[in-house]
Write a protein that holds these residues in place. Structure first.
Motif, PDB file in Angstrom:
ATOM      1  N   LEU A 173       0.811  -1.212   0.000  1.00 29.30           N
ATOM      2  CA  LEU A 173       0.000   0.000   0.000  1.00 29.30           C
ATOM      3  C   LEU A 173       0.841   1.257   0.000  1.00 29.30           C
ATOM      4  O   LEU A 173       0.523   2.236  -0.679  1.00 29.30           O
ATOM      5  CB  LEU A 173      -0.928  -0.008   1.219  1.00 29.30           C
ATOM      6  CG  LEU A 173      -1.927   1.156   1.316  1.00 29.30           C
ATOM      7  CD1 LEU A 173      -2.874   1.152   0.122  1.00 29.30           C
ATOM      8  CD2 LEU A 173      -2.705   1.064   2.622  1.00 29.30           C
ATOM      9  N   GLN A 174       1.924   1.254   0.733  1.00 31.40           N
ATOM     10  CA  GLN A 174       2.769   2.438   0.836  1.00 31.40           C
ATOM     11  C   GLN A 174       3.336   2.847  -0.521  1.00 31.40           C
ATOM     12  O   GLN A 174       3.434   4.035  -0.830  1.00 31.40           O
ATOM     13  CB  GLN A 174       3.906   2.174   1.820  1.00 31.40           C
ATOM     14  CG  GLN A 174       4.790   3.399   2.059  1.00 31.40           C
ATOM     15  CD  GLN A 174       5.861   3.123   3.100  1.00 31.40           C
ATOM     16  OE1 GLN A 174       5.951   2.025   3.655  1.00 31.40           O
ATOM     17  NE2 GLN A 174       6.682   4.126   3.373  1.00 31.40           N
ATOM     18  N   GLN A 175       3.694   1.871  -1.344  1.00 32.42           N
ATOM     19  CA  GLN A 175       4.298   2.182  -2.642  1.00 32.42           C
ATOM     20  C   GLN A 175       3.267   2.483  -3.722  1.00 32.42           C
ATOM     21  O   GLN A 175       3.555   3.227  -4.648  1.00 32.42           O
ATOM     22  CB  GLN A 175       5.192   1.029  -3.093  1.00 32.42           C
ATOM     23  CG  GLN A 175       6.488   0.927  -2.323  1.00 32.42           C
ATOM     24  CD  GLN A 175       7.608   0.350  -3.157  1.00 32.42           C
ATOM     25  OE1 GLN A 175       7.570   0.354  -4.387  1.00 32.42           O
ATOM     26  NE2 GLN A 175       8.633  -0.155  -2.489  1.00 32.42           N
ATOM     27  N   ILE A 176       2.077   1.913  -3.625  1.00 36.42           N
ATOM     28  CA  ILE A 176       1.140   2.050  -4.746  1.00 36.42           C
ATOM     29  C   ILE A 176       0.118   3.169  -4.562  1.00 36.42           C
ATOM     30  O   ILE A 176      -0.501   3.587  -5.544  1.00 36.42           O
ATOM     31  CB  ILE A 176       0.395   0.736  -5.041  1.00 36.42           C
ATOM     32  CG1 ILE A 176      -0.603   0.408  -3.919  1.00 36.42           C
ATOM     33  CG2 ILE A 176       1.374  -0.400  -5.276  1.00 36.42           C
ATOM     34  CD1 ILE A 176      -1.492  -0.777  -4.245  1.00 36.42           C
ATOM     35  N   ILE A 177      -0.058   3.681  -3.332  1.00 34.50           N
ATOM     36  CA  ILE A 177      -1.166   4.614  -3.118  1.00 34.50           C
ATOM     37  C   ILE A 177      -0.983   5.918  -3.893  1.00 34.50           C
ATOM     38  O   ILE A 177      -1.920   6.400  -4.556  1.00 34.50           O
ATOM     39  CB  ILE A 177      -1.384   4.883  -1.610  1.00 34.50           C
ATOM     40  CG1 ILE A 177      -2.670   5.689  -1.424  1.00 34.50           C
ATOM     41  CG2 ILE A 177      -0.175   5.582  -0.994  1.00 34.50           C
ATOM     42  CD1 ILE A 177      -3.146   5.725   0.021  1.00 34.50           C
ATOM     43  N   LEU A 178       0.213   6.519  -3.864  1.00 40.91           N
ATOM     44  CA  LEU A 178       0.427   7.760  -4.609  1.00 40.91           C
ATOM     45  C   LEU A 178       0.405   7.522  -6.119  1.00 40.91           C
ATOM     46  O   LEU A 178      -0.280   8.267  -6.840  1.00 40.91           O
ATOM     47  CB  LEU A 178       1.737   8.420  -4.190  1.00 40.91           C
ATOM     48  CG  LEU A 178       2.082   9.733  -4.914  1.00 40.91           C
ATOM     49  CD1 LEU A 178       0.979  10.768  -4.731  1.00 40.91           C
ATOM     50  CD2 LEU A 178       3.426  10.286  -4.425  1.00 40.91           C
TER      51      LEU A 178
END
Length: 234
Positions: free
Chosen positions: A128-133
């Motif tokens: 989630l941390q890498q794909i949210i932005l």
């Protein structure tokens, strides 16, 4: 020419095309023909913007935002110049349940296009941390921006010039051609089919909300999700 031969020659041709469309708009001066010409300037402008900005120093995912910001301004200017209302370009929410169903189609469309193209992921890891932005960037600068341009501004002015069916086919062809950079004729055909489907849904609901989320989910799946779920077998 841009994709298969020499990008600089392609830039010159897109520049000449942009100039020609502006001249035609000036010749028509007013009325539906002029409005359509002003809307169609967004086509070559998309390619010129993506080819001319100094993007290699940035990560690929941020290209969409850097290219998209000036295009959003250009699209709103075209909307204002053509005196189009929010309802004309579908910037309204109507039939929300149907819009939700249309949006969910993007998941399946993303899986199909991934199977066709097999692109590498835009992020290193599936979390989630890498794909949210990146997901938010794809939703805004591919989903919203492209639907606002094609199913909003272009399609409305296309209907006034070619009728419903002619406008759908013309704008869908332009949309598909701008995806030729993936060098896959199968993908061009797929994108044309999706464009026709989006056009029909926009016409049916009078809104680009559903197709905006469907388009965004398609690209999120294509570049962020399915390279890991399908490509690596997770």
């Amino acid at each position: 020419m841009t994709t298969l031969s020499e990008a600089r020659i392609g830039m010159v041709l897109h520049g000449l095309l942009l100039l020609a469309v502006f001249l035609l708009a000036a010749i028509y001066h007013d009325g539906p023909q002029a409005a359509f010409m002003y809307a169609m300037t967004l086509g070559p402008l998309i390619r010129l913007t993506s080819l001319s900005l100094p993007l290699p120093r940035f990560d690929l995912v941020y290209w969409y935002a850097l290219v998209g910001l000036p295009l959003i301004l250009a699209a709103f200017f075209a909307m204002r110049n053509n005196r189009l209302s929010r309802a004309d370009v579908g910037l309204v929410l109507r039939r929300p349940f149907l819009q939700l169903l249309i949006a969910l189609c993007g998941i399946g469309l993303g899986a199909i296009e991934y199977i066709i193209l097999r692109p590498p992921p835009l992020v290193e890891e599936f979390n989630l941390q890498q794909i949210i932005l990146p997901a938010l960037i794809l939703l805004i600068f591919t989903g919203f921006l492209e639907e606002f341009i094609f199913r909003g501004v272009m399609q409305h002015t296309g209907f006034e010039n070619f009728g419903w069916l002619g406008g759908v086919i013309y704008v869908s062809v332009v949309f598909a051609i701008l995806h030729i950079g993936y060098a896959s004729i199968i993908d061009v055909i797929f994108v044309f089919s999706v464009a026709v489907f989006f056009a029909i849904m926009t016409r049916l609901t009078g809104s680009i909300v559903g197709v905006t989320f469907a388009h965004g989910l398609t690209n999120i799946g294509l570049f962020l999700v399915f390279p890991f779920l399908i490509g690596t077998g997770i």
